[in-house]
Design a protein around this motif. Structure first.
Motif, PDB file in Angstrom:
ATOM      1  N   GLN A   6      45.521   8.489  10.930  1.00  0.00           N
ATOM      2  CA  GLN A   6      44.637   8.326   9.775  1.00  0.00           C
ATOM      3  C   GLN A   6      44.842   6.956   9.132  1.00  0.00           C
ATOM      4  N   ALA A   7      46.107   6.567   8.938  1.00  0.00           N
ATOM      5  CA  ALA A   7      46.400   5.263   8.343  1.00  0.00           C
ATOM      6  C   ALA A   7      45.845   4.130   9.205  1.00  0.00           C
ATOM      7  N   GLN A   8      45.966   4.276  10.526  1.00  0.00           N
ATOM      8  CA  GLN A   8      45.424   3.264  11.432  1.00  0.00           C
ATOM      9  C   GLN A   8      43.903   3.218  11.341  1.00  0.00           C
ATOM     10  N   GLY A   9      43.285   4.382  11.207  1.00  0.00           N
ATOM     11  CA  GLY A   9      41.835   4.434  11.084  1.00  0.00           C
ATOM     12  C   GLY A   9      41.336   3.737   9.832  1.00  0.00           C
ATOM     13  N   LEU A  10      42.020   3.949   8.730  1.00  0.00           N
ATOM     14  CA  LEU A  10      41.644   3.283   7.485  1.00  0.00           C
ATOM     15  C   LEU A  10      41.822   1.777   7.612  1.00  0.00           C
ATOM     16  N   ALA A  11      42.902   1.372   8.266  1.00  0.00           N
ATOM     17  CA  ALA A  11      43.190  -0.056   8.399  1.00  0.00           C
ATOM     18  C   ALA A  11      42.192  -0.759   9.308  1.00  0.00           C
ATOM     19  N   LYS A  12      41.536  -0.014  10.205  1.00  0.00           N
ATOM     20  CA  LYS A  12      40.590  -0.611  11.157  1.00  0.00           C
ATOM     21  C   LYS A  12      39.144  -0.446  10.708  1.00  0.00           C
ATOM     22  N   SER A  13      38.924  -0.319   9.414  1.00  0.00           N
ATOM     23  CA  SER A  13      37.587  -0.003   8.910  1.00  0.00           C
ATOM     24  C   SER A  13      36.547  -1.075   9.187  1.00  0.00           C
ATOM     25  N   LYS A  14      36.972  -2.309   9.435  1.00  0.00           N
ATOM     26  CA  LYS A  14      35.998  -3.350   9.762  1.00  0.00           C
ATOM     27  C   LYS A  14      35.346  -3.085  11.113  1.00  0.00           C
TER      28      LYS A  14
ATOM     29  N   ARG B  88      37.739  -7.780   3.318  1.00  0.00           N
ATOM     30  CA  ARG B  88      39.169  -7.882   3.569  1.00  0.00           C
ATOM     31  C   ARG B  88      39.432  -8.052   5.057  1.00  0.00           C
ATOM     32  N   SER B  89      40.498  -8.769   5.382  1.00  0.00           N
ATOM     33  CA  SER B  89      40.884  -8.930   6.780  1.00  0.00           C
ATOM     34  C   SER B  89      41.544  -7.654   7.283  1.00  0.00           C
ATOM     35  N   ASP B  90      41.650  -7.535   8.602  1.00  0.00           N
ATOM     36  CA  ASP B  90      42.342  -6.381   9.185  1.00  0.00           C
ATOM     37  C   ASP B  90      43.781  -6.305   8.672  1.00  0.00           C
ATOM     38  N   GLU B  91      44.422  -7.457   8.553  1.00  0.00           N
ATOM     39  CA  GLU B  91      45.810  -7.489   8.099  1.00  0.00           C
ATOM     40  C   GLU B  91      45.930  -6.986   6.665  1.00  0.00           C
TER      41      GLU B  91
ATOM     42  N   SER C 277      37.484   2.814  13.887  1.00  0.00           N
ATOM     43  CA  SER C 277      37.999   3.506  12.710  1.00  0.00           C
ATOM     44  C   SER C 277      37.650   4.988  12.753  1.00  0.00           C
ATOM     45  N   ALA C 278      36.394   5.280  13.083  1.00  0.00           N
ATOM     46  CA  ALA C 278      35.968   6.678  13.168  1.00  0.00           C
ATOM     47  C   ALA C 278      36.719   7.424  14.262  1.00  0.00           C
ATOM     48  N   ARG C 279      36.904   6.769  15.425  1.00  0.00           N
ATOM     49  CA  ARG C 279      37.616   7.434  16.535  1.00  0.00           C
ATOM     50  C   ARG C 279      39.057   7.747  16.162  1.00  0.00           C
TER      51      ARG C 279
ATOM     52  N   GLN D 145      44.713   6.847  -2.991  1.00  0.00           N
ATOM     53  CA  GLN D 145      43.965   7.251  -1.801  1.00  0.00           C
ATOM     54  C   GLN D 145      42.469   7.098  -2.011  1.00  0.00           C
ATOM     55  N   ARG D 146      41.995   7.446  -3.190  1.00  0.00           N
ATOM     56  CA  ARG D 146      40.558   7.327  -3.462  1.00  0.00           C
ATOM     57  C   ARG D 146      40.131   5.865  -3.467  1.00  0.00           C
ATOM     58  N   ALA D 147      40.927   5.018  -4.112  1.00  0.00           N
ATOM     59  CA  ALA D 147      40.584   3.591  -4.160  1.00  0.00           C
ATOM     60  C   ALA D 147      40.613   2.985  -2.759  1.00  0.00           C
ATOM     61  N   LEU D 148      41.614   3.356  -1.966  1.00  0.00           N
ATOM     62  CA  LEU D 148      41.688   2.859  -0.594  1.00  0.00           C
ATOM     63  C   LEU D 148      40.458   3.305   0.192  1.00  0.00           C
ATOM     64  N   GLY D 149      40.034   4.539  -0.025  1.00  0.00           N
ATOM     65  CA  GLY D 149      38.846   5.043   0.658  1.00  0.00           C
ATOM     66  C   GLY D 149      37.599   4.241   0.318  1.00  0.00           C
ATOM     67  N   VAL D 150      37.447   3.864  -0.943  1.00  0.00           N
ATOM     68  CA  VAL D 150      36.303   3.049  -1.353  1.00  0.00           C
ATOM     69  C   VAL D 150      36.364   1.675  -0.694  1.00  0.00           C
ATOM     70  N   LEU D 151      37.543   1.064  -0.729  1.00  0.00           N
ATOM     71  CA  LEU D 151      37.693  -0.285  -0.184  1.00  0.00           C
ATOM     72  C   LEU D 151      37.463  -0.299   1.326  1.00  0.00           C
ATOM     73  N   THR D 152      37.979   0.707   2.025  1.00  0.00           N
ATOM     74  CA  THR D 152      37.899   0.699   3.484  1.00  0.00           C
ATOM     75  C   THR D 152      36.556   1.170   4.017  1.00  0.00           C
ATOM     76  N   SER D 153      35.714   1.759   3.177  1.00  0.00           N
ATOM     77  CA  SER D 153      34.415   2.210   3.675  1.00  0.00           C
ATOM     78  C   SER D 153      33.266   1.369   3.135  1.00  0.00           C
ATOM     79  N   ARG D 154      33.278   1.071   1.842  1.00  0.00           N
ATOM     80  CA  ARG D 154      32.146   0.379   1.244  1.00  0.00           C
ATOM     81  C   ARG D 154      32.310  -1.142   1.192  1.00  0.00           C
ATOM     82  N   LEU D 155      33.557  -1.607   1.177  1.00  0.00           N
ATOM     83  CA  LEU D 155      33.795  -3.036   0.970  1.00  0.00           C
ATOM     84  C   LEU D 155      34.753  -3.621   2.007  1.00  0.00           C
ATOM     85  N   SER D 156      34.852  -2.979   3.151  1.00  0.00           N
ATOM     86  CA  SER D 156      35.843  -3.406   4.138  1.00  0.00           C
ATOM     87  C   SER D 156      35.578  -4.813   4.676  1.00  0.00           C
ATOM     88  N   ASP D 157      34.309  -5.262   4.608  1.00  0.00           N
ATOM     89  CA  ASP D 157      34.001  -6.606   5.103  1.00  0.00           C
ATOM     90  C   ASP D 157      34.602  -7.698   4.234  1.00  0.00           C
TER      91      ASP D 157
END
Length: 357
Positions: A224-232, A167-170, A237-239, A153-165
């Motif tokens: 929550q899972a959808q929000g993380l996946a839409k981080s780009k 990775r693709s949405d998929e 994502s915030a909504r 969960q922590r690693a996913l949080g880093v990837l989806t917030s700081r480095l989401s650009d």
């Protein structure tokens, strides 16, 4: 866990970092001893340094492997004193190979800073960010494989917030789904363990009473899972994560109503405590992601509001404290420091003493 973010170490002006003279380090050995040393050189696998004992000093040599990974890296960093983007990037890779994610992030950020103004700045920064995303994704996947939900969960949080650009949405959706699957399995296993000793009649009654609450929790988890996946798409994502918090709040309200009836039902009380813990942890995770997304958007005022909400519920939350400090400073370097906080693998404390890079 110990400190997740060592933000103050990352806010030092770069010029002062490069101008520092070598200073003493307090290093830890693998057998638990502490040594105050002044690094001199690294000869192959041997560390040569001045040791200070009872007011005196002497020059010693010992295997670098005799020190903990954190201390060994600190020694090598002090000796090499990297001053170019390429050198800092190499040290970031070295730290990553030793599973020192916090140090890897610090050196990666320095590499980005030192690349500024160079003819190939864009190429260098792109390479560093691409490498960082690969690294954090590999940590997340490894954690999923060994069923380490916290690190995943922590690693996913880093990837989806700081480095989401990077990775693709998929790709983000697939990784988020894998973490959510691990999370759901963990919740189901814990529930099965709690309910294993109940007779079927009582279990049926319990599940009937808890179903509306479980449904709301599941809705929150899905959002929550959808929000993380839409981080780009930071706004979307915030909504989605805000909507997940609303679902968790609804579940919490229903749980409070149910709590009025559980005083004499120990099985129901145990189930309620487990759901309450899940709501707390998941709500905090969603709120942190909202604050992360707002920080990406440079909406510091609202990001600060979200960190305040988090700390109201969880006063000891280290990530929220570090993020609040970053937002309060509200400077470009502070914002970049937040981007490169990657300490998701176990715990990587700083060796005590000087040489604060």
């Amino acid at each position: 866990m110990k400190t997740i973010f060592l933000a103050t170490a990352l806010l030092c002006p770069l010029a002062s970092l490069l101008a520092q003279e070598p200073t003493k380090l307090s290093l830890e050995t693998t057998d638990g001893r502490s040594e105050l040393v002044l690094p001199i050189a690294l000869d192959g696998d041997n560390a040569r340094y001045k040791a200070f004992v009872l007011g005196g000093e002497m020059t010693l040599t010992r295997k670098l492997a005799d020190f903990t990974p954190e201390s060994a890296f600190a020694f090598e960093l002090a000796v090499s004193n990297p001053t170019t983007s390429a050198a800092c990037f190499a040290m970031a890779k070295k730290a990553a190979s030793m599973q020192l994610m916090q140090q890897a992030g610090v050196q990666a950020r320095r590499a980005v800073e030192l690349a500024k103004g160079t003819p190939d700045e864009a190429t260098q920064v792109a390479a560093i960010r691409s490498w960082g995303a690969d690294l954090v994704e590999s940590v997340c996947k490894a954690a999923i494989a060994r069923k380490d939900l916290t690190i995943a969960q922590r690693a996913l949080g880093v990837l989806t917030s700081r480095l989401s650009d990077q990775r693709s949405d998929e790709q983000l959706m697939a990784l988020s789904a894998a973490v959510e699957e691990l999370h759901a399995a963990s919740v189901a296993a814990a529930a099965a363990d709690r309910q294993a000793k109940m007779d079927q009649k009582k279990l049926d009654a319990l599940q009937k009473r808890m179903k509306p609450i479980h449904d709301k929790v599941a809705q929150g988890d899905k959002l929550q899972a959808q929000g993380l996946a839409k981080s780009k798409n930071t706004g979307q994502s915030a909504r989605l994560c805000e909507q997940s918090i609303d679902a968790y709040k609804a579940a919490g309200k229903a749980l409070q109503e149910l709590a009025k009836d559980i005083a004499e039902d120990s099985d129901l009380a145990v189930e309620a405590r487990a759901i309450g813990a899940h709501l707390h942890d998941s709500g905090i995770r969603s709120a942190l992601h909202v604050a992360n997304m707002l920080t990406v958007q440079s909406d510091f005022k609202n990001a600060l509001d979200w960190t305040s909400r988090i700390l109201a519920f969880d006063p000891s939350n280290l990530e929220a404290k570090a993020m609040r400090h970053t937002i309060e400073v509200a400077q470009a370097t502070a914002s970049e420091s937040w981007r490169w906080n990657w300490n998701v693998v176990g715990d990587s404390p700083r060796p005590r003493g000087g040489n604060r890079r």
